[in-house]
Design a protein around this motif. Structure first.
Motif, PDB file in Angstrom:
ATOM      1  N   MET A 150      -3.569   0.591  -4.288  1.00 47.06           N
ATOM      2  CA  MET A 150      -3.006  -0.530  -3.539  1.00 47.06           C
ATOM      3  C   MET A 150      -1.492  -0.456  -3.614  1.00 47.06           C
ATOM      4  O   MET A 150      -0.914  -0.119  -4.657  1.00 47.06           O
ATOM      5  CB  MET A 150      -3.499  -1.862  -4.126  1.00 47.06           C
ATOM      6  N   ARG A 178      -1.921  -7.917  -4.815  1.00 50.17           N
ATOM      7  CA  ARG A 178      -3.317  -7.847  -4.439  1.00 50.17           C
ATOM      8  C   ARG A 178      -3.691  -9.016  -3.539  1.00 50.17           C
ATOM      9  O   ARG A 178      -4.438  -8.870  -2.564  1.00 50.17           O
ATOM     10  CB  ARG A 178      -4.197  -7.828  -5.684  1.00 50.17           C
ATOM     11  N   LYS A 213      -9.095  -3.331  -1.739  1.00 47.56           N
ATOM     12  CA  LYS A 213      -9.617  -1.977  -1.545  1.00 47.56           C
ATOM     13  C   LYS A 213     -10.825  -1.774  -2.449  1.00 47.56           C
ATOM     14  O   LYS A 213     -10.730  -1.917  -3.671  1.00 47.56           O
ATOM     15  CB  LYS A 213      -8.535  -0.946  -1.857  1.00 47.56           C
ATOM     16  N   CYS A 236     -20.194  -1.467   4.525  1.00 49.26           N
ATOM     17  CA  CYS A 236     -18.778  -1.124   4.679  1.00 49.26           C
ATOM     18  C   CYS A 236     -18.245  -1.493   6.056  1.00 49.26           C
ATOM     19  O   CYS A 236     -17.091  -1.917   6.191  1.00 49.26           O
ATOM     20  CB  CYS A 236     -18.569   0.360   4.397  1.00 49.26           C
ATOM     21  N   THR A 266     -11.599  -6.468   4.307  1.00 51.53           N
ATOM     22  CA  THR A 266     -11.599  -5.606   3.125  1.00 51.53           C
ATOM     23  C   THR A 266     -11.406  -4.155   3.571  1.00 51.53           C
ATOM     24  O   THR A 266     -11.784  -3.786   4.684  1.00 51.53           O
ATOM     25  CB  THR A 266     -12.927  -5.749   2.364  1.00 51.53           C
ATOM     26  N   GLU A 267     -10.804  -3.322   2.709  1.00 45.92           N
ATOM     27  CA  GLU A 267     -10.616  -1.904   3.005  1.00 45.92           C
ATOM     28  C   GLU A 267     -11.619  -1.085   2.204  1.00 45.92           C
ATOM     29  O   GLU A 267     -11.401  -0.800   1.029  1.00 45.92           O
ATOM     30  CB  GLU A 267      -9.192  -1.456   2.671  1.00 45.92           C
ATOM     31  N   ASP A 312      -6.653   3.616  -7.659  1.00 51.34           N
ATOM     32  CA  ASP A 312      -6.061   3.080  -6.437  1.00 51.34           C
ATOM     33  C   ASP A 312      -6.882   1.944  -5.834  1.00 51.34           C
ATOM     34  O   ASP A 312      -6.466   1.356  -4.828  1.00 51.34           O
ATOM     35  CB  ASP A 312      -5.928   4.187  -5.384  1.00 51.34           C
ATOM     36  N   PHE A 313      -8.029   1.636  -6.441  1.00 51.99           N
ATOM     37  CA  PHE A 313      -8.926   0.634  -5.868  1.00 51.99           C
ATOM     38  C   PHE A 313      -9.010  -0.597  -6.760  1.00 51.99           C
ATOM     39  O   PHE A 313      -8.803  -0.522  -7.977  1.00 51.99           O
ATOM     40  CB  PHE A 313     -10.317   1.235  -5.666  1.00 51.99           C
TER      41      PHE A 313
END
Length: 405
Positions: free
Chosen positions: A1, A13, A19, A42, A50-51, A107-108
């Motif tokens: 992020m 965030r 993410k 998804c 949301t990603e 990264d999530f």
């Protein structure tokens, strides 16, 4: 992020999209409901803000999916990154996937792991723990009694190789029925369970034909839709169907739509030949897209006499289209379906299943009424907007419990 020096990790965030990484061992259509479900989850999350990113292998039975490896691609409308399955169709070992997870999981905001007895799942949980990223595990019914008895030696090895630690370290365990949760927790004393069913696409189901209009050049047929696997009780279904239509002198057919291991599929075809029932039972193979939709809408009854199902996606797909169902009492949602008057429930033996099937085939009026009850049930409890909101709330809760980054 993305970060910014002027704000805290928690504030960053809150200001940007969450993410969420979804990890699943294989996503090829042949793997049935789990693959379909994670893709639709998804898509819905992305539409809601949301990603999501799916990480999986290129496994496709003995073959491989024709996909680009080790870089994100659009796969059926969902951002997905694939890695080479190096060996074992059952375990789907992929060192490149494990390496990527170790380097990128931080990264999530959260990780959602789909399946447990797999290298991808164990590697994802281990990487998330090292990085301090909370993760959710969806066991796909693998913790239920029937599933635990199936290939117990292999599962014993997996359990001690990382599955037990994966489950104990999860911020939440995602069950799709209360029965699945109760059975798993009673046997394994697992904490932090949450029940969130899968969703059904109400928009796609709308406009489905009623039972009285299902008169086509193929005639009336019972549909069994999904992965061809011993858990589905298809051997019993074939025998019972042939018995009933011959005894009652009916013109119905049974359509088996799906794929499975070649040996098992051949065993079912051999069973049909032994009964000289080739004119009554059709093996349509794997269908998707408009072909699947057409065969689903054309059915007058969906049969799911499974030994165990924690959800039964095709059952709810049928109900959402006004098609009644015949299900075994081993399916976790069978009681709710029967209570809603949306189909027939049977014990998993030849006599009881035969009686239930004969009753279902006997009355078009009754099938229509139960199909309409199924539509009402799906709209009230399984519409995707409701399910998506609950998943997003779960991710936000576990990410908040983690603290600011």
């Amino acid at each position: 992020m993305a970060r910014h020096e002027a704000i805290s990790g928690h504030e960053a965030r809150a200001m940007s999209a969450m993410k969420v990484l979804h990890v699943i061992p294989g996503i090829a259509p042949r793997y049935g409901g789990p693959s379909l479900a994670v893709l639709e989850i998804c898509r819905r999350l992305a539409a809601s803000g949301t990603e999501p990113l799916i990480a999986s292998t290129d496994a496709d039975g003995k073959g491989r999916l024709p996909v680009t490896l080790e870089q994100p691609v659009d796969y059926q409308g969902v951002p997905t990154i694939f890695f080479r399955r190096q060996w074992s169709e059952a375990f789907k070992y992929s060192r490149p996937l494990a390496k990527w997870l170790s380097g990128c999981v931080a990264d999530f905001d959260a990780v959602h792991i789909h399946a447990i007895y797999s290298h991808a799942s164990i590697a994802a949980a281990a990487a998330a723990r090292r990085a301090g990223v909370p993760y959710v595990v969806r066991p796909l019914g693998s913790l239920n009694p029937w599933a635990r008895r199936h290939k117990p030696a292999r599962k014993f090895v997996f359990w001690h190789a990382g599955v037990r630690r994966m489950l104990r370290g999860a911020a939440a365990i995602h069950y799709t029925s209360l029965a699945e949760q109760q059975q798993a927790e009673a046997a394994l004393d697992l904490p932090r369970g949450v029940v969130i069913p899968l969703g059904i696409d109400i928009a796609a189901a709308e406009g489905g034909a009623t039972d009285t209009s299902r008169q086509n050049d193929q005639g009336d047929y019972v549909l069994a839709l999904g992965r061809l696997h011993p858990v589905k009780g298809l051997d019993l279904l074939i025998d019972v169907f042939v018995d009933v239509v011959r005894r009652e002198q009916l013109s119905w057919k049974l359509k088996l739509v799906g794929d499975g291991s070649p040996d098992y599929v051949e065993s079912l075809k051999r069973r049909v030949r032994q009964r000289s029932a080739e004119d009554l039972v059709e093996f349509a193979g794997w269908l998707d897209g408009s072909d699947k939709e057409s065969v689903l809408r054309g059915a007058s009854l969906l049969a799911m006499p499974s030994h165990q199902e924690n959800f039964g996606l095709s059952m709810f797909e049928a109900l959402g289209r006004g098609i009644p169902v015949l299900v075994s009492d081993r399916i976790d949602w069978a009681g709710e379906v029967a209570a809603a008057g949306a189909g027939w429930q049977s014990a998993l033996d030849r006599r009881c299943l035969g009686e239930a099937l004969a009753s279902a085939l006997a009355s078009r009026t009754e099938r229509t009424a139960r199909g309409k009850a199924g539509e009402r049930l799906v709209r009230a409890r399984f519409a995707w907007p409701v399910i998506t909101t609950r998943l997003e709330q779960l991710y936000q809760e576990i990410a908040s419990a983690r603290g600011g980054r």
